[in-house]
Design a protein around this motif. Structure first.
Motif, PDB file in Angstrom:
ATOM      1  N   GLU A 146      38.362  27.616  39.508  1.00 34.90           N
ATOM      2  CA  GLU A 146      39.492  28.375  38.961  1.00 34.90           C
ATOM      3  C   GLU A 146      39.399  29.836  39.380  1.00 34.90           C
ATOM      4  OE1 GLU A 146      41.320  27.695  34.808  1.00 34.90           O
ATOM      5  OE2 GLU A 146      40.130  29.525  34.588  1.00 34.90           O
ATOM      6  N   ILE A 147      40.539  30.404  39.740  1.00 29.67           N
ATOM      7  CA  ILE A 147      40.606  31.815  40.116  1.00 29.67           C
ATOM      8  C   ILE A 147      41.823  32.454  39.454  1.00 29.67           C
ATOM      9  CG2 ILE A 147      39.396  31.589  42.311  1.00 29.67           C
ATOM     10  CD1 ILE A 147      42.109  31.536  43.702  1.00 29.67           C
ATOM     11  N   LEU A 148      41.791  33.776  39.369  1.00 28.45           N
ATOM     12  CA  LEU A 148      42.910  34.559  38.845  1.00 28.45           C
ATOM     13  C   LEU A 148      43.477  35.393  39.986  1.00 28.45           C
ATOM     14  CD1 LEU A 148      41.274  35.864  35.541  1.00 28.45           C
ATOM     15  CD2 LEU A 148      42.657  33.804  35.852  1.00 28.45           C
ATOM     16  N   LEU A 149      44.795  35.419  40.098  1.00 31.20           N
ATOM     17  CA  LEU A 149      45.444  36.166  41.180  1.00 31.20           C
ATOM     18  C   LEU A 149      46.525  37.064  40.614  1.00 31.20           C
ATOM     19  CD1 LEU A 149      45.406  32.824  42.378  1.00 31.20           C
ATOM     20  CD2 LEU A 149      45.174  34.264  44.377  1.00 31.20           C
ATOM     21  N   GLU A 154      32.374  39.821  36.537  1.00 37.49           N
ATOM     22  CA  GLU A 154      33.620  39.373  37.167  1.00 37.49           C
ATOM     23  C   GLU A 154      33.877  40.133  38.467  1.00 37.49           C
ATOM     24  OE1 GLU A 154      37.173  38.270  34.737  1.00 37.49           O
ATOM     25  OE2 GLU A 154      37.994  40.041  35.694  1.00 37.49           O
ATOM     26  N   LYS A 155      34.176  39.389  39.546  1.00 37.99           N
ATOM     27  CA  LYS A 155      34.379  39.971  40.858  1.00 37.99           C
ATOM     28  C   LYS A 155      35.854  39.930  41.243  1.00 37.99           C
ATOM     29  CE  LYS A 155      30.280  41.109  42.654  1.00 37.99           C
ATOM     30  NZ  LYS A 155      29.995  42.395  43.314  1.00 37.99           N
ATOM     31  N   SER A 156      36.287  40.912  42.041  1.00 37.68           N
ATOM     32  CA  SER A 156      37.687  40.955  42.474  1.00 37.68           C
ATOM     33  C   SER A 156      37.778  41.511  43.880  1.00 37.68           C
ATOM     34  CB  SER A 156      38.537  41.799  41.525  1.00 37.68           C
ATOM     35  OG  SER A 156      38.108  43.138  41.532  1.00 37.68           O
ATOM     36  N   LEU A 157      38.792  41.052  44.606  1.00 38.17           N
ATOM     37  CA  LEU A 157      39.117  41.550  45.943  1.00 38.17           C
ATOM     38  C   LEU A 157      40.533  42.094  45.914  1.00 38.17           C
ATOM     39  CD1 LEU A 157      37.654  38.714  48.191  1.00 38.17           C
ATOM     40  CD2 LEU A 157      36.961  41.099  48.253  1.00 38.17           C
ATOM     41  N   ILE A 211      28.209  36.794  45.775  1.00 37.03           N
ATOM     42  CA  ILE A 211      28.362  36.476  44.357  1.00 37.03           C
ATOM     43  C   ILE A 211      27.157  35.662  43.899  1.00 37.03           C
ATOM     44  CG2 ILE A 211      30.878  36.554  44.274  1.00 37.03           C
ATOM     45  CD1 ILE A 211      30.936  33.553  44.645  1.00 37.03           C
ATOM     46  N   SER A 212      26.884  35.755  42.615  1.00 37.07           N
ATOM     47  CA  SER A 212      25.820  34.954  42.013  1.00 37.07           C
ATOM     48  C   SER A 212      26.163  34.712  40.556  1.00 37.07           C
ATOM     49  CB  SER A 212      24.467  35.660  42.138  1.00 37.07           C
ATOM     50  OG  SER A 212      24.449  36.831  41.343  1.00 37.07           O
ATOM     51  N   ARG A 213      25.422  33.850  39.935  1.00 33.86           N
ATOM     52  CA  ARG A 213      25.717  33.493  38.545  1.00 33.86           C
ATOM     53  C   ARG A 213      25.461  34.646  37.586  1.00 33.86           C
ATOM     54  NH1 ARG A 213      21.676  28.648  37.431  1.00 33.86           N
ATOM     55  NH2 ARG A 213      22.915  28.620  35.527  1.00 33.86           N
ATOM     56  N   GLU A 257      40.644  37.511  41.620  1.00 30.85           N
ATOM     57  CA  GLU A 257      39.550  37.696  40.668  1.00 30.85           C
ATOM     58  C   GLU A 257      38.846  36.366  40.428  1.00 30.85           C
ATOM     59  OE1 GLU A 257      40.519  40.490  37.235  1.00 30.85           O
ATOM     60  OE2 GLU A 257      42.518  39.908  37.901  1.00 30.85           O
ATOM     61  N   ILE A 258      37.518  36.428  40.325  1.00 30.61           N
ATOM     62  CA  ILE A 258      36.723  35.254  39.956  1.00 30.61           C
ATOM     63  C   ILE A 258      36.204  35.489  38.546  1.00 30.61           C
ATOM     64  CG2 ILE A 258      34.789  33.764  40.579  1.00 30.61           C
ATOM     65  CD1 ILE A 258      34.973  34.885  43.405  1.00 30.61           C
ATOM     66  N   PRO A 259      36.670  34.718  37.558  1.00 32.43           N
ATOM     67  CA  PRO A 259      36.242  34.946  36.170  1.00 32.43           C
ATOM     68  C   PRO A 259      34.733  34.758  36.009  1.00 32.43           C
ATOM     69  CG  PRO A 259      38.124  33.452  36.277  1.00 32.43           C
ATOM     70  CD  PRO A 259      37.615  33.604  37.665  1.00 32.43           C
ATOM     71  N   GLN A 260      34.165  35.439  35.033  1.00 30.51           N
ATOM     72  CA  GLN A 260      32.724  35.376  34.821  1.00 30.51           C
ATOM     73  C   GLN A 260      32.288  33.984  34.402  1.00 30.51           C
ATOM     74  OE1 GLN A 260      31.284  38.396  32.186  1.00 30.51           O
ATOM     75  NE2 GLN A 260      29.179  38.218  32.889  1.00 30.51           N
ATOM     76  N   GLN A 261      33.143  33.276  33.651  1.00 29.64           N
ATOM     77  CA  GLN A 261      32.774  31.925  33.239  1.00 29.64           C
ATOM     78  C   GLN A 261      32.671  30.977  34.421  1.00 29.64           C
ATOM     79  OE1 GLN A 261      35.422  33.560  32.159  1.00 29.64           O
ATOM     80  NE2 GLN A 261      37.293  32.325  32.194  1.00 29.64           N
TER      81      GLN A 261
END
Length: 693
Positions: A331-334, A253-256, A247-249, A274-278
């Protein structure tokens, strides 16, 4: 030539001695009765000698030694005057058994004709004093030397505790250069004790923190892994999966995504991180990595330190997802797929707090909770790296619906009984024509069907709170299904009767034929549907739900046998109401506003009367079937249908002027009879008779 022959002789001698020594050295024996088993099999053993003998009284304890080839003991506690297993430390694993095969291989591998004799070492191997020392000596590159021994061991409570400590030591002492191969071996060892067949044995490990230690060790070891490709599937075992990506800045948005199987489900359980873009924008300029681990069975064994009372336990209802991120991400989204997809299985997003050893609901927010999946927004720290969903206890809103249902059903049952009493009282005065006769036949059968269905509903509700007997539950579900269908089909016949009265004026059907059609529709059709449903779904045990005595939805979709007929009848009856409203509106040329208002009032009155009698209130049930529906629709649906018996009494009986007139005549006739009797008792003739006595 002499030197070569001598070397060959010595090599053969060493090979012979090593082979003989290997036969006499202690090996791991998986006991099955008294026969040693091959390491490929994982049989169950009779490792426990026997339970404690004699009667007992709380809080007595006793212990028994483990069986042959196992070290430790089995502890028993007296519970209800019976000895119950409480702890177990039986283990067949030790440092010696872990590395003894590797020692043999390493000693034999140096014996070759092409190797100078001075390399051969005939001295006894140095004793291994720690896991780190053994791995560094035997398999420092991939840790593969411990896999076969661990996988061939039986998953006793003692062996599980030993393996947890083994993984803990590896995470602490050997995490300086974690490679893909090391992580894969680590995952294979962890997978062995996370197998569904091992879950029940976790309960007897004396250390209640063993499951939390396992989770923390896996997370710690995975945190030291360095991935090289853009994305990698590192560990892909049945009960543990590990994935990672760069990942990088500047990345989007990335997800597994994870998909894992459980033995008690036919389909895989899904999970997504998920890792939000912000959040990604907070990363430093140089590239970073994200690693995640998924566990389908770990949630069943994680013990919360503060939950001493078993009744307060909160079962995990999804995968346990761990994530290792750079410290700058917070912060992450699941997304979790529910294991139990019942409509009553409310979810609560939580994170595992390693220092407090418990689930923390304050670190997560539930953003979506529908029947099949849950979405969470969680805070990430070094102490909060693992997340899941719990089956939440029943909410206040559920209790509100229960109160509405109980009060409404009580009033409905009393109203329906009163309705039937009134119908019996005025029957001879109101059934003058064929249409009026059939109209009151419909009302009586609607009341009887709803009253009986409500009684069976109450029986089913009381039955759910007790230990379910499957056959009784099937019977309760069948009669509830049948009488609710009777209610709807009698409402359908009443609607058809209204259409018949509007459209057919000069030609009337015989009363006997109308009765036959009415009972065929009102009771015949429901009986066919109910019997067919139970005949098709019951052989596969898919007729009733696991959590309630009602039609199954999750497996066989038996609920469609109620929902489809009910919604079709509601739709037909709605059309009938519109036809009645259209025929009620008779606008005349030059009509005044007062006449228009009277027409609107008459239409509204007809609609209000027909709505409960034709079951249109059940139309709100469509909204409750949609996932994520607002609570207000559930409350409206509960109010309208719980009080349906009262509405039938009000609109079908009391508001009928013919019934009111018949009641008045009945009351006046009763008063007239009482006055005649009173006058007769006060007449002079009766007075003289009394005097003569």
């Amino acid at each position: 030539m002499k030197m070569k022959a001598r070397a060959t002789f010595i090599c053969c001698l060493v090979l012979f001695l090593a082979t003989e020594c290997s036969h006499h050295r202690p090996k791991i024996h998986i006991k099955n009765g008294d026969k040693p088993q091959s390491p490929e099999r994982n049989p169950k053993t009779g490792r426990i000698q026997e339970k404690c003998h004699g009667s007992c009284s709380s809080p007595s304890n006793c212990s028994q030694p483990c069986g042959k080839h196992f070290h430790g003991e089995v502890g028993f506690t007296c519970d209800q005057k019976k000895w119950q297993k409480s702890t177990e430390t039986c283990t067949s694993l030790s440092l010696d058994t872990l590395f003894q095969d590797s020692d043999d291989v390493s000693r034999l591998s140096v014996v070759a004709p092409s190797i100078p004799l001075h390399i051969l070492d005939f001295r006894a191997p140095e004793p291994i004093e720690s896991v780190a020392q053994g791995i560094r000596k035997n398999c420092p590159l991939d840790y593969a030397c411990i896999i076969d021994v661990v996988k061939s061991s039986e998953t006793t409570s003692g062996n599980i505790a030993f393996i947890v400590e083994l993984l803990k030591n590896i995470s602490t002492d050997l995490s300086d250069n974690v490679t893909r191969e090391k992580m894969k071996s680590y995952g294979e060892v962890a997978n062995h004790i996370l197998n569904t067949t091992a879950i029940s044995n976790w309960a007897f490990i004396p250390d209640v923190n063993a499951s939390s230690d396992l989770l923390q060790s896996v997370n710690m070891f995975a945190g030291q892994l360095r991935i090289h490709n853009e994305s990698e599937n590192i560990v892909d075992e049945l009960f543990i999966q590990t994935k990672g990506f760069h990942i990088s800045r500047n990345t989007s948005e990335k997800s597994l995504n994870f998909s894992m199987h459980l033995n008690n489900t036919t389909e895989d359980i899904l999970g997504m991180i998920e890792i939000p873009q912000q959040e990604l924008r907070k990363l430093p300029p140089n590239a970073s990595q994200a690693i995640s681990i998924a566990f389908p069975t770990l949630g069943a064994i994680l013990k919360e330190a503060h939950l001493k009372n078993v009744s307060l336990s909160r079962p995990v209802n999804g995968l346990v997802l761990s994530v290792v991120l750079p410290e700058s991400l917070k912060e992450i989204l699941l997304t979790f797929e529910k294991i139990n997809k019942s409509r009553t299985a409310r979810a609560q997003c939580v994170g595992w707090h390693f220092t407090q050893r418990r689930w923390d609901e304050k670190v997560c927010e539930t953003t979506l909770d529908i029947m099949s999946k849950v979405k969470c927004r969680c805070n990430y720290t070094n102490a909060l790296m693992s997340f899941s969903i719990l089956m939440s206890p029943r909410l206040v809103t559920d209790k509100v619906l229960d109160y509405i249902t109980c009060i409404g059903l009580s009033i409905s049952i009393l109203s329906l009984i009163l309705c039937l009493i009134i119908e019996v009282t005025v029957w001879s005065r109101v059934v003058v024509t064929e249409i009026s006769y059939m109209r009151h036949v419909c009302i009586v059968n609607i009341a009887v069907s709803l009253l009986t269905a409500n009684v069976w509903f109450i029986v089913g509700s009381i039955f759910n709170r007790k230990d379910q007997d499957y056959n009784w539950c099937v019977a309760v579900t069948f009669f509830s299904h049948f009488f609710y269908l009777c209610l709807f089909f009698w409402m359908l016949f009443k609607a058809l009767l209204i259409v018949y009265g509007i459209l057919v004026i000069f030609r009337r059907m015989m009363k006997s034929r109308m009765m036959a059609i009415g009972f065929a529709i009102g009771y015949g059709c429901p009986l066919v549907i109910a019997v067919t449903t139970v005949a098709v779904t019951e052989p596969e045990k898919g007729y009733v739900r696991q959590e309630a005595c009602w039609l199954n939805w999750d497996n066989t979709k038996a609920l469609f046998a109620f929902v489809i007929p009910a919604l079709v009848i509601v739709a037909v009856n709605l059309i009938v109401v519109l036809v009645v409203a259209f025929n009620t509106q008779r606008p005349s040329i030059g009509s005044s506003k007062s006449q228009d208002v009277a027409i609107i009032i008459r239409i509204s009155k007809n609609v209000a009367i027909l709505t409960p009698l034709l079951g249109l209130t059940w139309g709100f049930g469509i909204a409750t079937l949609i996932e994520g529906t607002s609570l207000i629709f559930h409350i409206i649906f509960a109010l309208l249908n719980a009080f349906q018996g009262f509405f039938i009494l009000l609109f079908g009986t009391i508001m009928d002027h013919k019934i009111r007139d018949a009641l008045k005549m009945r009351m006046s006739s009763l008063k007239g009879k009482s006055r005649v009797a009173e006058n007769a008792s006060l007449s002079p003739t009766n007075g003289s008779k009394l005097m003569n006595r």
